[in-house]
Design a protein around this motif. Structure first.
Motif, PDB file in Angstrom:
ATOM      1  N   LEU A 204      -6.421   4.913  -2.775  1.00  0.00           N
ATOM      2  CA  LEU A 204      -5.498   3.798  -2.951  1.00  0.00           C
ATOM      3  C   LEU A 204      -5.825   2.647  -1.998  1.00  0.00           C
ATOM      4  O   LEU A 204      -6.237   2.854  -0.865  1.00  0.00           O
ATOM      5  N   LYS A 205      -5.586   1.441  -2.499  1.00  0.00           N
ATOM      6  CA  LYS A 205      -5.807   0.229  -1.696  1.00  0.00           C
ATOM      7  C   LYS A 205      -4.669  -0.753  -1.932  1.00  0.00           C
ATOM      8  O   LYS A 205      -4.220  -0.936  -3.074  1.00  0.00           O
ATOM      9  N   PRO A 206      -4.209  -1.423  -0.863  1.00  0.00           N
ATOM     10  CA  PRO A 206      -3.187  -2.453  -1.052  1.00  0.00           C
ATOM     11  C   PRO A 206      -3.760  -3.638  -1.834  1.00  0.00           C
ATOM     12  O   PRO A 206      -4.943  -3.978  -1.702  1.00  0.00           O
ATOM     13  N   VAL A 207      -2.920  -4.242  -2.653  1.00  0.00           N
ATOM     14  CA  VAL A 207      -3.332  -5.454  -3.362  1.00  0.00           C
ATOM     15  C   VAL A 207      -3.459  -6.587  -2.359  1.00  0.00           C
ATOM     16  O   VAL A 207      -2.572  -6.804  -1.530  1.00  0.00           O
ATOM     17  N   ALA A 208      -4.576  -7.266  -2.412  1.00  0.00           N
ATOM     18  CA  ALA A 208      -4.830  -8.333  -1.431  1.00  0.00           C
ATOM     19  C   ALA A 208      -3.839  -9.477  -1.614  1.00  0.00           C
ATOM     20  O   ALA A 208      -3.468  -9.834  -2.714  1.00  0.00           O
TER      21      ALA A 208
END
Length: 569
Positions: free
Chosen positions: A565-569
């Motif tokens: 998972l990655k945060p939305v920039a």
């Protein structure tokens, strides 16, 4: 193989009426105070939003992070503590985790695991093989602890030793290869902390120290937070998790639709109620890795007759069950009761094809089979048993389990058409577990046991090892059936580690299943999982099926999701 006694309790996370509105609930979470969790662990989180998970239910949360306790918080098992390896139900692989691999001795009596280098506990101390041996010794000395490996430790493991800091050896009393998955998935605790705990069974472990990616940093009775920690052994991009408690499914759905929750579970009629609200961000993925069954109490006539169990099966409209109970998001079960995606390469397709009639609605065939089995039609077309008593039975399901209630209603209608009277009774969950687990019921619904191979499923269905007398608790074989031929095949299965040989034995178990028909397969059970991509991306789904999406209370598979998972920039 240990089985979590809360196996069915996972559904309590999905049902119930919401007691708080979303706005009021959000307001109740303000002012959450920081804690001393992690014993000095630093947070690697910045100002990016925390990922909100709908995994706790109830009016208040007790601060219990004991990973061996039935009442522990969700995060203890899926954020803070980690296992040696994780069985991935989607890919069918045993994923390396704190251990990088394993080997069996030639006789399959010694299991050796190699540990990952440079893993630390959240207080900075190194993770070593001594922590592993200590954890298993803890399970052996304290019978009240709940864990994946408690059954293996109690019945099969003779000794656990550490030849060096990076190696652990498990010696068995006799060959029992299915224990691999229970041992591999056992959550591990630090020796330097837990050796000072007077009673590990009652210890609430309020400030947990684990090897996992997150540490507890804030706790209130309505919500707690965990932050990404420095020094974790693999990269994690999300800054942390927020875990509120919800009164029930209505509240969870409201929070999901309004965008307050990033990761949830069951959403009723998801295309209409969830996806349609925000097609860009709202998504769900429901892989199917187990089946739902109609279980009949085989200690009672006429359910002790396989011919009767097969006749009842042929009367049932499975497609209607799928369309109504799970909004068409599944498929009817096959004759061996193994979901198509659960164990790739295991299902004997020629067998399921040859016995497809057992799980296909055919009222005429069902009537003929019931006639042959001696359930004669009487006044008004109602059938009687061989003793002349009316064929009338109770079907019990927990109240509020809307999918089970819908299925049970279809069952009562279908069986009435063939002259069998079934009365639906909805009862409280605790009352249901007491009745079913103690064998005091006529008919009920439930999922088949699942694990890393079909071994546990067939053992729960047909083994004398899992069969208990009526009145003695069994959360596995509660239909109370034992088949000597199954015992022999399961014993052979447990002595070999070669996958091809295990599959061969598995085909023999499938053949025995369709002959004996211990329970009636209905439909494949979706693994509820819903998410929003508004704040985070990288979720597993049909296009990227790298892990189950459901944050299950039984298996530590959420740990497979966090690194993606990655945060939305």
């Amino acid at each position: 193989m240990v089985v979590d006694p809360r196996r069915f309790g996972r559904r309590t996370l999905l049902r119930g009426a919401g007691a708080l509105g979303a706005a009021a609930f959000t307001a109740s979470l303000t002012g959450c105070t920081e804690t001393g969790a992690g014993q000095g662990a630093k947070s690697g989180a910045g100002t990016a939003p925390l990922l909100t998970v709908a995994s706790e239910q109830g009016s208040t949360l007790a601060r219990n992070f004991n990973p061996f306790a039935a009442s522990s918080r969700w995060a203890a098992r899926f954020c803070v503590y980690e296992p040696l390896m994780i069985f991935n139900h989607v890919t069918g692989a045993l994923e390396p985790w704190l251990a990088t691999g394993f080997t069996w001795s030639q006789e399959n009596t010694v299991l050796t695991m190699k540990l990952r280098d440079k893993v630390t506990w959240s207080d900075g101390r190194p993770f070593t093989a001594e922590d592993v041996t200590f954890t298993f010794d803890l399970l052996k000395r304290h019978k009240g602890l709940i864990g994946y490996a408690t059954g293996a430790v109690a019945n099969y493991v003779e000794a656990v030793r550490a030849p060096d800091a990076g190696t652990v050896e498990f010696t068995f009393k006799k060959a029992y290869t299915p224990a691999l998955h229970d041992i591999a998935q056992q959550l591990l605790v630090p020796r330097h902390i837990w050796s000072a705990v007077a009673d590990p069974v009652t210890h609430t472990n309020p400030d947990p120290v684990g090897t996992g990616p997150f540490t507890l940093t804030a706790f209130r009775p309505q919500m707690y937070e965990l932050r990404r920690r420095d020094g974790y052994w693999q990269p994690i991009a999300i800054p942390g998790l927020r875990v509120p408690t919800y009164a029930g499914n209505d509240q969870i759905n409201s929070a999901l639709v309004s965008g307050q929750v990033d990761w949830g579970g069951l959403v009723p009629d998801p295309d209409r109620t969830f996806v349609a609200k925000d097609r860009r961000n709202n998504h769900y993925w429901w892989p199917r890795i187990s089946d739902i069954f109609l279980f009949v109490n085989t200690t009672k006539a006429p359910f002790d007759d396989p011919a009767v169990r097969k006749a009842l099966s042929m009367a049932l409209d499975r497609r209607k069950m799928v369309d109504i109970a799970v909004w068409g998001k599944s498929e009817p079960a096959n004759a061996v009761g193994i979901a198509r995606d659960a164990y790739p390469g295991w299902i004997d397709e020629s067998l399921t094809s040859a016995h497809a009639g057992l799980v296909t609605r055919d009222v005429a065939a069902a009537n003929a089979a019931l006639d042959t089995a001696g359930l004669a039609r009487g006044a008004g077309g109602r059938r009687t048993g061989k003793d002349g008593e009316p064929a009338s039975f109770d079907l019990v399901v927990p109240s509020g389990w809307t999918d089970f209630v819908a299925v049970a209603q279809i069952v009562t209608q279908n069986l009435a058409e063939v002259g069998v009277t079934v009365k639906l009774r909805t009862i409280g969950f605790d009352q249901w577990t007491s009745a079913v687990y103690n064998g005091r019921f006529d008919i009920t619904l439930g999922p088949g046991e699942r694990g890393a191979s079909p071994f546990g499923y067939f053992r729960a269905m047909m083994s004398s090892f899992t069969r208990r007398p009526v009145g003695e608790t069994s959360n596995l074989n509660f239909h109370r059936l034992a088949v000597p031929e199954a015992d022999e095949l399961l014993e052979r299965f447990a002595t070999v580690s070669d996958a091809a040989e295990q599959r061969k034995i598995g085909r023999g178990l499938q053949k025995l299943f369709v002959e004996v028909f211990p329970a009636v397969p209905l439909y494949e059970q979706p693994e509820w999982g819903a998410y929003s991509s508004r704040r985070f991306t990288g979720w597993p789904d049909a296009g990227a099926p790298y892990a189950p999406l459901r944050n299950s209370p039984r298996f530590p598979t959420p740990l497979l999701v966090y690194p993606k998972l990655k945060p939305v920039a």
